[in-house]
Design a protein around this motif. Structure first.
Motif, PDB file in Angstrom:
ATOM      1  N   GLY A 145       0.813  -1.209   0.000  1.00  0.00           N
ATOM      2  CA  GLY A 145       0.000   0.000   0.000  1.00  0.00           C
ATOM      3  C   GLY A 145       0.847   1.260   0.000  1.00  0.00           C
ATOM      4  O   GLY A 145       0.574   2.220  -0.723  1.00  0.00           O
ATOM      5  N   ARG A 146       1.918   1.256   0.804  1.00  0.00           N
ATOM      6  CA  ARG A 146       2.826   2.415   0.842  1.00  0.00           C
ATOM      7  C   ARG A 146       3.504   2.609  -0.505  1.00  0.00           C
ATOM      8  O   ARG A 146       3.645   3.735  -0.986  1.00  0.00           O
ATOM      9  CB  ARG A 146       3.867   2.237   1.943  1.00  0.00           C
ATOM     10  N   MET A 147       3.950   1.523  -1.113  1.00  0.00           N
ATOM     11  CA  MET A 147       4.618   1.624  -2.411  1.00  0.00           C
ATOM     12  C   MET A 147       3.647   2.068  -3.487  1.00  0.00           C
ATOM     13  O   MET A 147       4.000   2.866  -4.361  1.00  0.00           O
ATOM     14  CB  MET A 147       5.289   0.299  -2.761  1.00  0.00           C
ATOM     15  N   SER A 148       2.415   1.601  -3.419  1.00  0.00           N
ATOM     16  CA  SER A 148       1.398   2.029  -4.366  1.00  0.00           C
ATOM     17  C   SER A 148       1.149   3.536  -4.246  1.00  0.00           C
ATOM     18  O   SER A 148       1.051   4.244  -5.261  1.00  0.00           O
ATOM     19  CB  SER A 148       0.099   1.257  -4.109  1.00  0.00           C
ATOM     20  N   ASN A 149       1.059   4.027  -3.017  1.00  0.00           N
ATOM     21  CA  ASN A 149       0.871   5.462  -2.794  1.00  0.00           C
ATOM     22  C   ASN A 149       2.064   6.263  -3.319  1.00  0.00           C
ATOM     23  O   ASN A 149       1.886   7.344  -3.893  1.00  0.00           O
ATOM     24  CB  ASN A 149       0.645   5.763  -1.313  1.00  0.00           C
ATOM     25  N   THR A 150       3.254   5.733  -3.124  1.00  0.00           N
ATOM     26  CA  THR A 150       4.454   6.416  -3.619  1.00  0.00           C
ATOM     27  C   THR A 150       4.442   6.484  -5.135  1.00  0.00           C
ATOM     28  O   THR A 150       4.716   7.544  -5.716  1.00  0.00           O
ATOM     29  CB  THR A 150       5.730   5.691  -3.125  1.00  0.00           C
ATOM     30  N   ARG A 152       1.840   6.363  -7.113  1.00  0.00           N
ATOM     31  CA  ARG A 152       0.765   7.291  -7.493  1.00  0.00           C
ATOM     32  C   ARG A 152       1.241   8.739  -7.347  1.00  0.00           C
ATOM     33  O   ARG A 152       1.038   9.568  -8.236  1.00  0.00           O
ATOM     34  CB  ARG A 152      -0.463   7.028  -6.630  1.00  0.00           C
ATOM     35  N   SER A 153       1.906   9.044  -6.251  1.00  0.00           N
ATOM     36  CA  SER A 153       2.406  10.398  -5.997  1.00  0.00           C
ATOM     37  C   SER A 153       3.478  10.797  -7.009  1.00  0.00           C
ATOM     38  O   SER A 153       3.464  11.921  -7.530  1.00  0.00           O
ATOM     39  CB  SER A 153       2.972  10.468  -4.576  1.00  0.00           C
ATOM     40  N   VAL A 154       4.392   9.885  -7.304  1.00  0.00           N
ATOM     41  CA  VAL A 154       5.445  10.168  -8.281  1.00  0.00           C
ATOM     42  C   VAL A 154       4.837  10.393  -9.660  1.00  0.00           C
ATOM     43  O   VAL A 154       5.231  11.322 -10.381  1.00  0.00           O
ATOM     44  CB  VAL A 154       6.497   9.031  -8.313  1.00  0.00           C
ATOM     45  N   ASN A 155       3.874   9.585 -10.030  1.00  0.00           N
ATOM     46  CA  ASN A 155       3.220   9.761 -11.333  1.00  0.00           C
ATOM     47  C   ASN A 155       2.500  11.108 -11.411  1.00  0.00           C
ATOM     48  O   ASN A 155       2.542  11.781 -12.447  1.00  0.00           O
ATOM     49  CB  ASN A 155       2.246   8.619 -11.610  1.00  0.00           C
ATOM     50  N   ASP A 157       3.318  13.818  -9.690  1.00  0.00           N
ATOM     51  CA  ASP A 157       4.376  14.832  -9.768  1.00  0.00           C
ATOM     52  C   ASP A 157       4.954  14.915 -11.179  1.00  0.00           C
ATOM     53  O   ASP A 157       5.204  16.010 -11.689  1.00  0.00           O
ATOM     54  CB  ASP A 157       5.499  14.527  -8.775  1.00  0.00           C
ATOM     55  N   LYS A 158       5.142  13.776 -11.825  1.00  0.00           N
ATOM     56  CA  LYS A 158       5.655  13.763 -13.197  1.00  0.00           C
ATOM     57  C   LYS A 158       4.684  14.474 -14.142  1.00  0.00           C
ATOM     58  O   LYS A 158       5.096  15.230 -15.009  1.00  0.00           O
ATOM     59  CB  LYS A 158       5.878  12.332 -13.687  1.00  0.00           C
ATOM     60  N   ALA A 159       3.399  14.208 -13.966  1.00  0.00           N
ATOM     61  CA  ALA A 159       2.387  14.842 -14.824  1.00  0.00           C
ATOM     62  C   ALA A 159       2.399  16.352 -14.637  1.00  0.00           C
ATOM     63  O   ALA A 159       2.318  17.108 -15.615  1.00  0.00           O
ATOM     64  CB  ALA A 159       1.003  14.270 -14.527  1.00  0.00           C
ATOM     65  N   VAL A 160       2.515  16.814 -13.385  1.00  0.00           N
ATOM     66  CA  VAL A 160       2.558  18.254 -13.114  1.00  0.00           C
ATOM     67  C   VAL A 160       3.802  18.869 -13.751  1.00  0.00           C
ATOM     68  O   VAL A 160       3.728  19.924 -14.393  1.00  0.00           O
ATOM     69  CB  VAL A 160       2.514  18.522 -11.588  1.00  0.00           C
ATOM     70  N   LEU A 161       4.939  18.226 -13.592  1.00  0.00           N
ATOM     71  CA  LEU A 161       6.182  18.735 -14.189  1.00  0.00           C
ATOM     72  C   LEU A 161       6.112  18.735 -15.708  1.00  0.00           C
ATOM     73  O   LEU A 161       6.549  19.692 -16.365  1.00  0.00           O
ATOM     74  CB  LEU A 161       7.381  17.915 -13.713  1.00  0.00           C
ATOM     75  N   TYR A 162       5.562  17.683 -16.288  1.00  0.00           N
ATOM     76  CA  TYR A 162       5.426  17.609 -17.734  1.00  0.00           C
ATOM     77  C   TYR A 162       4.533  18.734 -18.240  1.00  0.00           C
ATOM     78  O   TYR A 162       4.854  19.416 -19.219  1.00  0.00           O
ATOM     79  CB  TYR A 162       4.852  16.247 -18.146  1.00  0.00           C
ATOM     80  N   GLU A 163       3.407  18.941 -17.544  1.00  0.00           N
ATOM     81  CA  GLU A 163       2.490  19.998 -17.949  1.00  0.00           C
ATOM     82  C   GLU A 163       3.155  21.374 -17.833  1.00  0.00           C
ATOM     83  O   GLU A 163       3.014  22.220 -18.719  1.00  0.00           O
ATOM     84  CB  GLU A 163       1.220  19.961 -17.098  1.00  0.00           C
ATOM     85  N   ALA A 164       3.894  21.615 -16.752  1.00  0.00           N
ATOM     86  CA  ALA A 164       4.582  22.892 -16.582  1.00  0.00           C
ATOM     87  C   ALA A 164       5.622  23.104 -17.679  1.00  0.00           C
ATOM     88  O   ALA A 164       5.743  24.201 -18.253  1.00  0.00           O
ATOM     89  CB  ALA A 164       5.241  22.966 -15.215  1.00  0.00           C
ATOM     90  N   LEU A 165       6.367  22.063 -18.010  1.00  0.00           N
ATOM     91  CA  LEU A 165       7.368  22.145 -19.070  1.00  0.00           C
ATOM     92  C   LEU A 165       6.691  22.408 -20.421  1.00  0.00           C
ATOM     93  O   LEU A 165       7.122  23.254 -21.194  1.00  0.00           O
ATOM     94  CB  LEU A 165       8.187  20.868 -19.128  1.00  0.00           C
ATOM     95  N   PHE A 166       5.618  21.695 -20.683  1.00  0.00           N
ATOM     96  CA  PHE A 166       4.878  21.869 -21.934  1.00  0.00           C
ATOM     97  C   PHE A 166       4.351  23.298 -22.050  1.00  0.00           C
ATOM     98  O   PHE A 166       4.457  23.927 -23.095  1.00  0.00           O
ATOM     99  CB  PHE A 166       3.721  20.856 -22.020  1.00  0.00           C
ATOM    100  N   ASN A 167       3.773  23.815 -20.949  1.00  0.00           N
ATOM    101  CA  ASN A 167       3.260  25.191 -20.948  1.00  0.00           C
ATOM    102  C   ASN A 167       4.372  26.204 -21.168  1.00  0.00           C
ATOM    103  O   ASN A 167       4.196  27.201 -21.858  1.00  0.00           O
ATOM    104  CB  ASN A 167       2.503  25.495 -19.658  1.00  0.00           C
ATOM    105  N   GLU A 168       5.524  25.958 -20.550  1.00  0.00           N
ATOM    106  CA  GLU A 168       6.674  26.864 -20.717  1.00  0.00           C
ATOM    107  C   GLU A 168       7.147  26.878 -22.174  1.00  0.00           C
ATOM    108  O   GLU A 168       7.418  27.926 -22.726  1.00  0.00           O
ATOM    109  CB  GLU A 168       7.808  26.422 -19.780  1.00  0.00           C
TER     110      GLU A 168
END
Length: 173
Positions: A145-150, A152-155, A157-168
């Motif tokens: 469960g902890r690894m699944s949450n990690t 999910r959180s990393v994915n 964070d990656k989506a947010v970073l990808y979106e920010a990079l794409f917008n930039e």
């Protein structure tokens, strides 16, 4: 390295998330927790000492029994990125993936004050799981469960970073 009394260690064991499925008022759960206790050792670290070094391989899982620790991770450029300062009142543990894999440590944990930690090795964990399948099931379920949450959180964070990079990139075009 003296061994603390079972009654002293029991509250720390049952208050960490990894052993949340065990109730010390139930005879079988208490028996299993006593087996865990019989297999932990106690280590002491002075303020400033490194408990876990990022990149090292290790087979020990730690429960912070007393003291404060600083957790950091190296950036790609080699700078230390502070992740958290934690103390024993938070019922924390670290190094849990060492119980199930032989991967490198993903962060550095250093003592901010003198610390006492309870240590369970992978070999002891495996032996307990073989002899007490209920223990293995409950603990591995929490770890999964902890690894699944990690993940999910990393994915996320990656989506947010990808979106920010794409917008930039879109804005600069």
């Amino acid at each position: 390295m003296e061994k603390a009394d079972f009654e002293e260690v029991l509250p720390k064991l049952v208050n960490i998330a990894l052993f949340q499925g065990f109730d010390p008022s139930k005879e079988n759960d208490r028996r299993i927790l006593k087996i865990v206790y019989d297999n932990v050792s106690i280590k002491y670290y002075k303020a400033g000492e490194v408990i876990i070094n990022e990149g090292d391989f290790g087979d020990e899982f730690y429960i912070l029994s007393s003291g404060r620790v600083h957790i950091s991770k190296s950036t790609l450029s080699g700078d230390a990125l502070a992740l958290a300062d934690l103390d024993d009142s938070m019922n924390i543990f670290f190094g849990e993936t060492a119980l199930i894999s032989n991967d490198q440590r993903t962060a550095t944990v250093a003592a901010l004050s003198d610390c006492r930690v309870l240590v369970l090795t992978r070999e002891s964990f495996d032996t307990i799981c073989e002899n007490e399948p209920v223990f293995g099931y409950k603990v591995l379920k929490v770890l999964a469960g902890r690894m699944s949450n990690t993940i999910r959180s990393v994915n996320k964070d990656k989506a947010v970073l990808y979106e920010a990079l794409f917008n930039e990139i879109s804005l600069s075009s």
